[in-house]
Design an enzyme around this catalytic site. Structure first.
Site, PDB file in Angstrom:
ATOM      1  N   GLU A 290       4.990   1.411  -4.767  1.00  0.00           N
ATOM      2  CA  GLU A 290       3.828   2.163  -4.269  1.00  0.00           C
ATOM      3  C   GLU A 290       3.832   2.173  -2.737  1.00  0.00           C
ATOM      4  O   GLU A 290       3.567   3.183  -2.095  1.00  0.00           O
ATOM      5  CB  GLU A 290       2.529   1.526  -4.795  1.00  0.00           C
ATOM      6  CG  GLU A 290       1.282   2.181  -4.230  1.00  0.00           C
ATOM      7  CD  GLU A 290      -0.016   1.693  -4.871  1.00  0.00           C
ATOM      8  OE1 GLU A 290       0.046   0.883  -5.808  1.00  0.00           O
ATOM      9  OE2 GLU A 290      -1.086   2.133  -4.417  1.00  0.00           O
ATOM     10  N   ARG A 291       4.178   1.035  -2.162  1.00  0.00           N
ATOM     11  CA  ARG A 291       4.157   0.941  -0.690  1.00  0.00           C
ATOM     12  C   ARG A 291       5.292   1.747  -0.070  1.00  0.00           C
ATOM     13  O   ARG A 291       5.119   2.384   0.973  1.00  0.00           O
ATOM     14  CB  ARG A 291       4.203  -0.530  -0.278  1.00  0.00           C
ATOM     15  CG  ARG A 291       2.864  -1.169  -0.588  1.00  0.00           C
ATOM     16  CD  ARG A 291       2.838  -2.640  -0.607  1.00  0.00           C
ATOM     17  NE  ARG A 291       1.510  -3.063  -1.082  1.00  0.00           N
ATOM     18  CZ  ARG A 291       1.216  -4.249  -1.551  1.00  0.00           C
ATOM     19  NH1 ARG A 291       2.142  -5.193  -1.608  1.00  0.00           N
ATOM     20  NH2 ARG A 291       0.000  -4.532  -1.954  1.00  0.00           N
TER      21      ARG A 291
ATOM     22  N   GLY B  27      -8.691  21.736  22.120  1.00  0.00           N
ATOM     23  CA  GLY B  27      -9.832  21.954  21.217  1.00  0.00           C
ATOM     24  C   GLY B  27      -9.400  22.404  19.831  1.00  0.00           C
ATOM     25  O   GLY B  27     -10.051  22.071  18.830  1.00  0.00           O
TER      26      GLY B  27
END
Ligand SMILES: Cc1cc2nc3c(=O)[nH]c(=O)nc-3n(C[C@H](O)[C@H](O)[C@H](O)COP(=O)(O)OP(=O)(O)OC[C@H]3O[C@@H](n4cnc5c(N)ncnc54)[C@H](O)[C@@H]3O)c2cc1C
Length: 381
Positions: free
Chosen positions: A244-245, A342
Site C-alpha cells: 500500500e505504501r 493567481g
C-alpha cells in the site's frame, strides 16, 4: 534518464490504460467531483478492459500476471491524468493481496470474478473514529456466534470506496484477552443486516473519491466470511501495508512529474514584463530544482518497484519511499502553485486541484510520522 523496469508488454498496457482514462474517466471527473463519488459504470468498464485484478489468476477472471508493475502503471496513469477520484489502486494494490493470499478456494470463487469484472467494489476498514495510527486501539469487536462466525459491532471512518463498496474487509478484535494476537479480518458484504453506511465525508481534496463512515450493529458475519486465520489480523496488515505504501509512493512520484510538466507548460505561455514567465531566472531555477528532485524520486521509486517485483522490498524501504515522495509531492505542488500566480489558486487549473488532492498523501496509508517511526526502529533494533 530512461526508465528501465518496463518491457514492451508494459508499454502496450500503459497505452491501453491511458486511452481508457482519456475516454472513460477524464470526461466524467468533474461530474464525479460534484457527486462526491465515481460511477459504478466506470468500474464495470475498467473490469471489461482488464484494469482490475491484473494479478488475479485467469480462472477467477483476472489478468493472471503476478507483476506489480501493471498495478503501478494504472496508478501512474491515473495520477498523470489528475484522476484522484478513482479507487482502482485501493482495489488492486491494497485489497487484492488480502483476497489472493488469504481467501479459501470457495471464497475466491465467490468474490474474485466480481472483483475483476468491477461488479464487486471493495474496501479495507481499519481506521475508527477513536484510532488510526494506533491500530491496537481498535474497538470494533467480533463476538463468536457459536457457529464459527462472529457478531460484529463497531464503527469505522475515512474508508475509501466506503459508499460504493460491496465487500469490506473489516479489522475487528475477536479476542479481547489476546492483545495484538486478538485481531481478525471479517468480510462484510452489501446487504448484511446491521451494516450501515454513514456520511460520505466532505474532504479538502480528492472530491470524487468516496470516503465514508461505516457502522456495524450486531452484523452476523458467518464462518465462511472469516478471512485467513483467526488472531492473525495484525500480521496480515503488516505484511500487506508495504505494498500500500509503495502504491502511494508510485502515485506521488507520478504526481510530482505531472506538476512539473503542467507548470513548465504554463510558464512558457504566461507572459509578464514582456516575456514568458519561463524566461525569468527564478522560474528556471525553481523548475530546475523540481526536475532534479523528480528525477531522484523516480529513480528511488522505480528501484523500490523492482525490489517489490522481486519479492525483496522491505517494510523500511517502503516506509522511506512513502514518506519521502509524498512530502516531496506536497512541496513541489506548493512551489508550482506559486509559479502559476493567481491561476494556481483556481480549481479549473490542474495545479490547484493537485494542491488539494496531494495534501492527504502524507496522512493516509500510515502517516509520515509513523513511517519515520518504522524507519527509526529499524536503525536501532
Ligand atoms: C482520504 C482518506 C482516505 C482514507 N482511507 C482509509 C481506508 O480506506 N481505510 C482505512 O482503514 N483508513 C483510511 N484512512 C485513514 C488513515 O489511514 C488515517 O487517517 C491515518 O492512519 C491516521 O490516523 P488518524 O487520522 O487517526 O490520526 P492520528 O493517529 O490521530 O494521528 C494524529 C497525528 O498524530 C501523529 N501521531 C500518531 N501517533 C504517533 C506516534 N507514535 N509518533 C509520532 N506521531 C504520531 C500522526 O502522525 C498525526 O500527525 C483514510 C484517511 C483519509 C484522510
Amino acid at each position: 534518464m530512461d526508465r528501465n523496469i518496463f518491457d514492451a508488454d508494459h508499454h502496450a498496457f500503459r497505452d491501453m490504460v491511458s486511452i481508457f482514462i482519456e475516454r472513460e474517466v477524464t470526461p466524467h471527473h468533474d461530474q464525479w467531483e460534484a457527486d462526491g463519488q465515481v460511477s459504478r459504470e466506470v468500474w464495470l468498464a475498467a473490469g471489461k478492459s482488464g484494469l482490475l485484478g491484473t494479478d488475479v489468476p485467469e480462472e477467477y477472471g483476472g489478468g493472471g500476471v503476478d507483476d506489480f508493475r501493471y498495478n503501478a502503471i494504472i496508478t501512474e496513469e491515473l495520477a498523470k491524468a489528475g484522476a484522484s477520484g478513482i479507487g482502482f489502486p485501493l482495489q488492486n494494490d491494497v485489497v487484492a493481496p488480502y483476497l489472493l493470499r488469504l481467501a479459501s478456494d470457495e471464497q475466491k470463487q465467490r468474490w474474485l470474478p466480481g472483483f475483476c469484472s468491477g461488479e464487486i467494489i471493495t474496501a479495507l476498514a481499519m481506521t475508527e473514529p477513536g484510532t488510526g495510527s494506533d491500530l491496537q486501539g481498535i474497538q470494533t469487536t467480533g463476538k463468536p456466534d457459536g457457529d464459527g462466525g462472529f457478531i460484529l459491532n463497531g464503527a469505522k471512518t475515512f474508508i475509501t470506496n466506503g459508499i460504493l463498496a460491496d465487500l469490506v474487509i473489516v479489522v475487528a478484535k475477536t479476542d479481547s484477552e489476546a492483545g495484538s494476537k486478538g485481531f481478525s479480518l471479517l468480510v462484510v458484504e452489501r446487504g448484511m443486516l446491521g451494516f450501515e453506511r454513514g456520511r460520505r465525508l466532505a474532504k479538502v481534496g480528492m472530491k470524487a473519491q468516496d470516503t465514508a463512515e461505516l457502522s456495524f450493529t450486531d452484523v452476523r458475519v458467518p464462518a465462511e466470511n472469516v478471512l485467513g486465520k483467526l488472531g492473525q489480523g495484525f500480521v496480515y496488515l503488516m505484511q500487506n501495508l508495504a505494498q500500500e505504501r509503495l502504491s502511494i509512493a508510485v502515485g506521488s512520484t507520478a504526481g510530482i512529474e505531472r506538476a512539473l510538466a503542467v507548470t513548465a507548460a504554463y510558464t512558457k505561455d504566461r507572459h509578464a514584463f514582456g516575456r514568458p514567465i519561463s524566461a525569468f531566472q527564478n522560474t528556471r531555477f525553481e523548475l530546475a530544482e523540481i526536475a532534479t528532485e523528480a528525477q531522484v524520486a523516480r529513480v528511488f521509486t522505480d528501484r523500490c518497484l523492482g525490489e517489490h517485483v522481486a519479492g525483496r522490498l522491505s517494510i523500511t524501504d517502503a516506509a522511506m519511499a512513502k514518506w519521502w515522495t509524498s512530502d516531496l509531492l506536497k512541496k513541489v505542488v506548493d512551489r508550482c502553485v506559486q509559479l502559476h500566480g493567481g491561476y494556481g489558486y483556481m480549481l479549473e487549473y490542474p495545479i490547484a486541484k493537485a494542491f488539494i488532492d496531494s495534501r492527504v498523501q502524507s496522512i493516509y496509508g500510515g502517516t509520515n510520522e509513523i513511517m519515520k517511526e518504522i524507519i527509526g526502529r529499524s536503525l536501532f533494533s
